[in-house]
Write a protein that holds these residues in place. Structure first.
Motif, PDB file in Angstrom:
ATOM      1  N   ILE A   1      -7.016  10.967   7.747  1.00  0.00           N
ATOM      2  CA  ILE A   1      -6.726   9.864   6.811  1.00  0.00           C
ATOM      3  C   ILE A   1      -7.098  10.214   5.379  1.00  0.00           C
ATOM      4  CG2 ILE A   1      -7.051   8.161   8.630  1.00  0.00           C
ATOM      5  CD1 ILE A   1      -9.704   7.407   7.145  1.00  0.00           C
TER       6      ILE A   1
ATOM      7  N   ASP B   1       0.775   4.044  -1.497  1.00  0.00           N
ATOM      8  CA  ASP B   1       0.114   5.344  -1.381  1.00  0.00           C
ATOM      9  C   ASP B   1      -0.197   5.708   0.069  1.00  0.00           C
ATOM     10  OD1 ASP B   1       0.205   5.595  -4.101  1.00  0.00           O
ATOM     11  OD2 ASP B   1      -1.880   5.010  -4.441  1.00  0.00           O
ATOM     12  N   TYR B   2      -0.180   4.716   0.949  1.00  0.00           N
ATOM     13  CA  TYR B   2      -0.490   4.953   2.361  1.00  0.00           C
ATOM     14  C   TYR B   2       0.746   4.765   3.244  1.00  0.00           C
ATOM     15  CZ  TYR B   2      -5.360   4.942   0.918  1.00  0.00           C
ATOM     16  OH  TYR B   2      -6.553   5.250   0.307  1.00  0.00           O
ATOM     17  N   ARG B   3       1.910   4.930   2.663  1.00  0.00           N
ATOM     18  CA  ARG B   3       3.161   4.748   3.416  1.00  0.00           C
ATOM     19  C   ARG B   3       3.183   5.607   4.682  1.00  0.00           C
ATOM     20  NH1 ARG B   3       6.892   8.199   3.595  1.00  0.00           N
ATOM     21  NH2 ARG B   3       6.194   9.170   1.665  1.00  0.00           N
TER      22      ARG B   3
ATOM     23  N   LEU C   1       0.755   7.019   6.376  1.00  0.00           N
ATOM     24  CA  LEU C   1      -0.269   6.639   7.347  1.00  0.00           C
ATOM     25  C   LEU C   1       0.099   5.334   8.048  1.00  0.00           C
ATOM     26  CD1 LEU C   1      -2.936   7.856   8.287  1.00  0.00           C
ATOM     27  CD2 LEU C   1      -4.123   6.386   6.665  1.00  0.00           C
ATOM     28  N   ILE C   2       0.626   4.377   7.309  1.00  0.00           N
ATOM     29  CA  ILE C   2       1.039   3.110   7.902  1.00  0.00           C
ATOM     30  C   ILE C   2       2.137   3.341   8.945  1.00  0.00           C
ATOM     31  CG2 ILE C   2       2.266   0.955   7.404  1.00  0.00           C
ATOM     32  CD1 ILE C   2       0.719   0.882   4.729  1.00  0.00           C
TER      33      ILE C   2
ATOM     34  N   ASP D   1      -9.811   1.789   1.977  1.00  0.00           N
ATOM     35  CA  ASP D   1      -8.426   1.309   2.039  1.00  0.00           C
ATOM     36  C   ASP D   1      -7.933   1.265   3.479  1.00  0.00           C
ATOM     37  OD1 ASP D   1      -8.373   1.153  -0.722  1.00  0.00           O
ATOM     38  OD2 ASP D   1      -7.428   3.096  -0.989  1.00  0.00           O
ATOM     39  N   VAL D   2      -8.172   2.356   4.208  1.00  0.00           N
ATOM     40  CA  VAL D   2      -7.693   2.446   5.587  1.00  0.00           C
ATOM     41  C   VAL D   2      -8.385   1.417   6.469  1.00  0.00           C
ATOM     42  CG1 VAL D   2      -7.543   3.951   7.610  1.00  0.00           C
ATOM     43  CG2 VAL D   2      -7.088   4.880   5.333  1.00  0.00           C
TER      44      VAL D   2
ATOM     45  N   ASN E   1     -10.691   7.366   0.685  1.00  0.00           N
ATOM     46  CA  ASN E   1      -9.593   6.655   1.348  1.00  0.00           C
ATOM     47  C   ASN E   1     -10.073   5.720   2.447  1.00  0.00           C
ATOM     48  OD1 ASN E   1      -8.459   9.894   1.083  1.00  0.00           O
ATOM     49  ND2 ASN E   1      -7.368   8.270  -0.003  1.00  0.00           N
TER      50      ASN E   1
ATOM     51  N   ILE F   1      -6.527  -1.762   5.876  1.00  0.00           N
ATOM     52  CA  ILE F   1      -5.173  -1.725   6.442  1.00  0.00           C
ATOM     53  C   ILE F   1      -5.219  -1.927   7.953  1.00  0.00           C
ATOM     54  CG2 ILE F   1      -3.210  -0.205   6.907  1.00  0.00           C
ATOM     55  CD1 ILE F   1      -3.695   1.022   4.120  1.00  0.00           C
TER      56      ILE F   1
ATOM     57  N   TYR G   1       0.852  -1.198   0.000  1.00  0.00           N
ATOM     58  CA  TYR G   1       0.000   0.000   0.000  1.00  0.00           C
ATOM     59  C   TYR G   1       0.880   1.237   0.000  1.00  0.00           C
ATOM     60  CZ  TYR G   1      -4.163  -2.780   0.986  1.00  0.00           C
ATOM     61  OH  TYR G   1      -5.190  -3.671   0.903  1.00  0.00           O
TER      62      TYR G   1
END
Length: 307
Positions: free
Chosen positions: A244, A167-169, A171-172, A252-253, A249, A256, A165
């Motif tokens: 987020i 695009d969510y680096r 946030l992760i 996806d979140v 989004n 995750i 993921y």
């Protein structure tokens, strides 16, 4: 002559064998899977009540496939060829390819059973108490705070999630900070009759304090690696929230958090969030929550501090 053969093959024939009808029917309606994922990803979410915009789009796609099946089967074959070509091209160019299509499929199916739950915020907010002191205490620019947060982003399992993921680096990585701060946190009350706010940089050794200090620590650590944070004040509590994105989004979140990073902690539970006036979504990062988006503590929101 060629056109007549062509017509017999691809146009519906009332005398054809049932197995042929079933084959083309299945092939046509299977088109809905990639069509839904592709159109949902590229057509904006208008956030209509009860997801009516998505429902109308889905029904329109069903009607389109049904029309194609009745009128011209060649179009079914052409569409499948175009979709497979589109996904192949996306895979080769690292765009929207087979991997992302499969990810979308997992998220859609998972989201049916774990739909996130929004919470309301009062429209009559008051000024945030001790605003200047909070802002000074959230010293995310401090190098020690930054080094602490960065140290949490090097785990191999975290890199695996980031690779899947990308695009969510950010946030992760922020979720990794959430996990560590809450694992370390030791709740300690302020002195009697005193409002005692500890700078994040001064709390790196002890990770201790009340809800004010936890919110400061969490906000500073997350902001030091690029997260967007705000503090929420209720009648008797303060807690941090992370931005987020918008409704596009959220799915996806949700996947995750609930399937990858906090599967055990969130088992059988839903994501809870607030939506601001700009339709942006904020997840709860309180010490009372074992996963991002955990259930809010009781109490009406009376003030919000955007950091």
């Amino acid at each position: 002559m060629t056109e007549m053969k062509h017509s017999k093959i691809f146009k519906r024939n009332e005398n054809e064998k049932p197995i042929v009808r079933v084959f083309f029917g299945l092939l046509a309606y299977l088109l809905l899977i990639p069509l839904v994922f592709i159109t949902f990803r590229y057509i904006p979410n208008f956030n209509w009540p009860f997801n009516l915009d998505r429902l109308i789009l889905f029904l329109a796609l069903i009607a389109l496939v049904h029309f194609i099946l009745r009128k011209q089967r060649l179009v079914v074959v052409v569409l499948w060829t175009l979709i497979l070509g589109f996904l192949t091209f996306g895979t080769l160019t690292k765009g929207y390819g087979f991997r992302l299509a499969y990810t979308d499929y997992k998220e859609k199916v998972y989201g049916v059973f774990t739909e996130p739950q929004p919470d309301n915020v009062s429209s009559k907010l008051r000024p945030f108490p001790h605003k200047i002191q909070y802002i000074k205490a959230v010293d995310y620019y401090n190098p020690d705070v930054r080094n602490y947060a960065v140290s949490l982003t090097t785990d191999d399992s975290l890199r695996k999630y980031v690779a899947e993921y990308h695009d969510y680096r950010r946030l992760i990585q922020c979720f990794a900070v959430f996990r560590d701060v809450n694992r370390r946190w030791n709740y300690v009350n302020d002195p009697l009759e005193e409002e005692f706010l500890v700078k994040a940089s001064d709390n790196l050794e002890n990770f201790s304090g009340d809800c004010d200090d936890h919110s400061i620590m969490m906000a500073a650590a997350v902001m030091s690696i690029g997260g967007t944070m705000r503090l929420v004040h209720t009648d008797e509590h303060v807690y941090p929230e992370i931005l987020i994105g918008d409704a596009n989004n959220l799915e996806d979140v949700n996947y995750i958090v609930k399937h990858l990073m906090f599967k055990n902690e969130s088992d059988g539970k839903r994501l809870h969030y607030h939506i601001d006036n700009q339709k942006q979504i904020w997840l709860n990062l309180d010490y009372t929550a074992r996963y991002p988006g955990g259930e809010f503590m009781e109490g009406e929101v009376i003030a919000i501090l955007n950091l």
